[in-house]
Design an enzyme around this catalytic site. Structure first.
Site, PDB file in Angstrom:
ATOM      1  N   HIS A   1      -5.417  -3.466  -1.883  1.00  0.00           N
ATOM      2  CA  HIS A   1      -5.157  -2.391  -2.852  1.00  0.00           C
ATOM      3  C   HIS A   1      -5.182  -2.875  -4.295  1.00  0.00           C
ATOM      4  O   HIS A   1      -4.816  -2.135  -5.195  1.00  0.00           O
ATOM      5  CB  HIS A   1      -3.831  -1.685  -2.524  1.00  0.00           C
ATOM      6  CG  HIS A   1      -3.912  -0.976  -1.210  1.00  0.00           C
ATOM      7  ND1 HIS A   1      -4.468   0.274  -1.067  1.00  0.00           N
ATOM      8  CD2 HIS A   1      -3.584  -1.383   0.037  1.00  0.00           C
ATOM      9  CE1 HIS A   1      -4.454   0.633   0.202  1.00  0.00           C
ATOM     10  NE2 HIS A   1      -3.924  -0.356   0.902  1.00  0.00           N
TER      11      HIS A   1
ATOM     12  N   SER B   1       0.802  -1.225   0.000  1.00  0.00           N
ATOM     13  CA  SER B   1       0.000   0.000   0.000  1.00  0.00           C
ATOM     14  C   SER B   1       0.834   1.274   0.000  1.00  0.00           C
ATOM     15  O   SER B   1       0.384   2.294  -0.510  1.00  0.00           O
ATOM     16  CB  SER B   1      -0.915   0.004   1.206  1.00  0.00           C
ATOM     17  OG  SER B   1      -0.161  -0.096   2.395  1.00  0.00           O
TER      18      SER B   1
ATOM     19  N   LYS C   1     -12.295   0.525  -0.531  1.00  0.00           N
ATOM     20  CA  LYS C   1     -11.395   1.291  -1.407  1.00  0.00           C
ATOM     21  C   LYS C   1     -11.975   1.283  -2.830  1.00  0.00           C
ATOM     22  O   LYS C   1     -12.845   2.084  -3.127  1.00  0.00           O
ATOM     23  CB  LYS C   1      -9.977   0.762  -1.268  1.00  0.00           C
ATOM     24  CG  LYS C   1      -9.507   0.861   0.212  1.00  0.00           C
ATOM     25  CD  LYS C   1      -8.081   0.636   0.429  1.00  0.00           C
ATOM     26  CE  LYS C   1      -7.645   0.438   1.866  1.00  0.00           C
ATOM     27  NZ  LYS C   1      -8.124   1.353   2.886  1.00  0.00           N
TER      28      LYS C   1
HETATM   29  C1  LIG Z   1      -2.823  -3.461   3.052  1.00  0.00           C
HETATM   30  C2  LIG Z   1      -4.039  -3.112   3.843  1.00  0.00           C
HETATM   31  N1  LIG Z   1      -4.754  -4.102   4.396  1.00  0.00           N
HETATM   32  C3  LIG Z   1      -5.867  -3.830   5.103  1.00  0.00           C
HETATM   33  C4  LIG Z   1      -6.298  -2.535   5.289  1.00  0.00           C
HETATM   34  C5  LIG Z   1      -7.549  -2.292   6.073  1.00  0.00           C
HETATM   35  O1  LIG Z   1      -8.597  -1.975   5.196  1.00  0.00           O
HETATM   36  P1  LIG Z   1      -9.978  -1.386   5.730  1.00  0.00           P
HETATM   37  O2  LIG Z   1      -9.904   0.075   5.511  1.00  0.00           O
HETATM   38  O3  LIG Z   1     -11.055  -2.057   4.958  1.00  0.00           O
HETATM   39  O4  LIG Z   1     -10.030  -1.736   7.181  1.00  0.00           O
HETATM   40  C6  LIG Z   1      -5.591  -1.474   4.741  1.00  0.00           C
HETATM   41  C7  LIG Z   1      -6.067  -0.085   4.947  1.00  0.00           C
HETATM   42  O5  LIG Z   1      -5.630   0.868   4.417  1.00  0.00           O
HETATM   43  C8  LIG Z   1      -4.425  -1.766   4.000  1.00  0.00           C
HETATM   44  O6  LIG Z   1      -3.696  -0.791   3.454  1.00  0.00           O
END
Ligand SMILES: Cc1ncc(COP(=O)(O)O)c(C=O)c1O
Length: 416
Positions: A216, A188, A247
């Site tokens: 992502h 990310s 997202k």
């Molecule tokens: C790689 C990754 N996994 C999980 C999440 C968590 O996602 P959520 O916003 O649905 O909790 C994020 C959040 O930015 C993330 O970057």
């Protein structure tokens, strides 16, 4: 203990390191993204958003909005309970079928967020699989780290995307113990892909389960936006795929997709799934609509590719230090938390460009950056304005310039 002093001292120390976070109030314009209004100090001003994870802008899509409103009118707002106690509507069940099919898996399970999906699933697997050893990429998201750490099981951290190091670590563990390899398909903060095929082949060699965070990548890569495992034709080789609804699909919530036994196991044993109210049915319904639209929106994915190439080429021309990749995430390196904040303030105050500075613990100290996320709604003129603003701020602050910096942190200091 003087609790009041403790909390206050901790916050003072955070502020003195330049690591204190302030949230800007950004109200996105439903019809004119990336335009938005910022409310601050009792005033309002027009800004443009350059750091949204609403990658396909589906949170503002008229059909998705309509679906959400229709279902609120049909069923009400909240779900009314946990999944077990009156909180499973047909929209929840349909969404789980849709997500399973998206990833070519037998089954799926939705959670309040991808964070809880990661944390809770990994915690449950680690707690239940006796003697398990985990192998986790050093840049894995906090949610995965939390799930593994809280379970208190042996965890080997391999250098970011380093297949050789992963193999070395796998070799140190006993052949008979259960193993779990945990990674992301697109990191990310880097926008870099992982060497999935090689890792999957190691998993087979060492009889390890694989857990892949596609947060992502869903909606953006692979056939019909089914993710990078799909793009590389190895969905079947990944045991558990994690994704988000918040997202590219523009809603809220997260999920895992896997074999029906694994999903039933997590459904039956994961406290983070069992003991929390389910998503509002309108969110589930809007997610189904968003996935349906995302699947047929190759033109939006193409626009993202065009826009992100435009930005990268502009940054190259201006010698702004950035990480080269081929994704929709473009990291611009500032490498100092105070300079990063100051540059962000200048961008919004002088140019109306809203981009949040990213610093520790989201990235390692010394690796502070802007994380530009490009959407299909950004136009060529927006991109020109953005590049010109960056150029002027870089001049004004005499920030470092160079060609693209292929800088990947070698050591990660997490606070978790
Ligand atoms: C790689 C990754 N996994 C999980 C999440 C968590 O996602 P959520 O916003 O649905 O909790 C994020 C959040 O930015 C993330 O970057």
């Amino acid at each position: 203990m003087n609790y009041k002093k403790y909390f206050s001292d901790e916050l003072t120390s955070l502020k003195s390191q330049g690591l204190y976070r302030k949230f800007r109030e950004i109200n996105r314009d439903q019809k004119h993204f990336p335009k938005a209004t910022e409310r601050f100090e009792g005033n309002e001003r027009a800004v443009e958003v350059w750091c949204s994870n609403d990658y396909l802008n589906l949170s503002q899509h008229p059909e998705v909005i309509k679906k959400s409103i229709d279902v609120i009118q049909e069923l009400g707002t909240g779900s009314g309970g946990t999944r077990n106690i009156s909180g499973t509507s047909s929209y929840h069940a349909d969404l789980e079928r849709e997500l399973a099919s998206l990833h070519n898996k037998e089954s799926s399970l939705i959670f309040p967020s991808a964070y809880t999906a990661n944390q809770s699933t990994l915690w449950t697997l680690c707690k239940k699989l006796d003697g398990i050893e985990v192998f986790s990429d050093e840049l894995n998201h906090a949610s995965m780290i939390q799930g593994i750490k809280n379970a208190n099981v042996p965890c080997h951290i391999f250098r970011h995307n380093d297949v050789g190091h992963l193999k070395e670590l796998l070799n140190t563990s006993n052949a008979s113990v259960p193993k779990l390899i945990v990674l992301e398909s697109l990191y990310s903060m880097e926008g870099l892909r992982s060497p999935l095929k090689q890792i999957v082949s190691l998993a087979k060699e060492f009889n390890a389960l694989t857990y892949l965070d596609e947060v992502h990548s869903v909606g953006l890569y692979g056939n019909e936006g089914r993710g990078i495992a799909n793009e590389q034709d190895i969905s079947d080789d990944i045991d558990i795929i994690n994704g988000t609804l918040s997202k590219a699909f523009g809603q809220m919530g997260g999920y895992i997709a896997a074999s029906s036994d694994i999903i039933d196991f997590v459904r039956s044993f994961a406290p983070g799934f069992i003991f929390t109210s389910s998503a509002n049915p309108s969110i589930a319904a809007a997610s189904i609509k968003a996935i349906e639209i995302a699947k047929k929106s190759e033109h939006l994915r193409e626009d993202i590719r065009i826009n992100s190439n435009l930005i990268r080429s502009g940054l190259r021309d201006l010698n702004i230090p950035h990480l080269e990749n081929d994704s929709h995430i473009i990291p611009i390196h500032v490498e100092d938390p105070r300079l990063c904040k100051e540059a962000a303030n200048l961008l919004i105050d002088d140019h109306g460009i809203y981009i949040q500075p990213v610093f520790y613990p989201t990235v390692p100290k010394g690796d502070e950056r802007f994380r530009v996320t490009i959407t299909p709604k950004h136009q060529a003129e927006d991109i020109d304005r953005f590049l010109s603003a960056i150029d002027q701020v870089w001049n004004k602050m005499s920030l470092r310039r160079e060609g693209s910096a292929s800088k990947i942190p070698s050591q990660v200091t997490k606070i978790y």
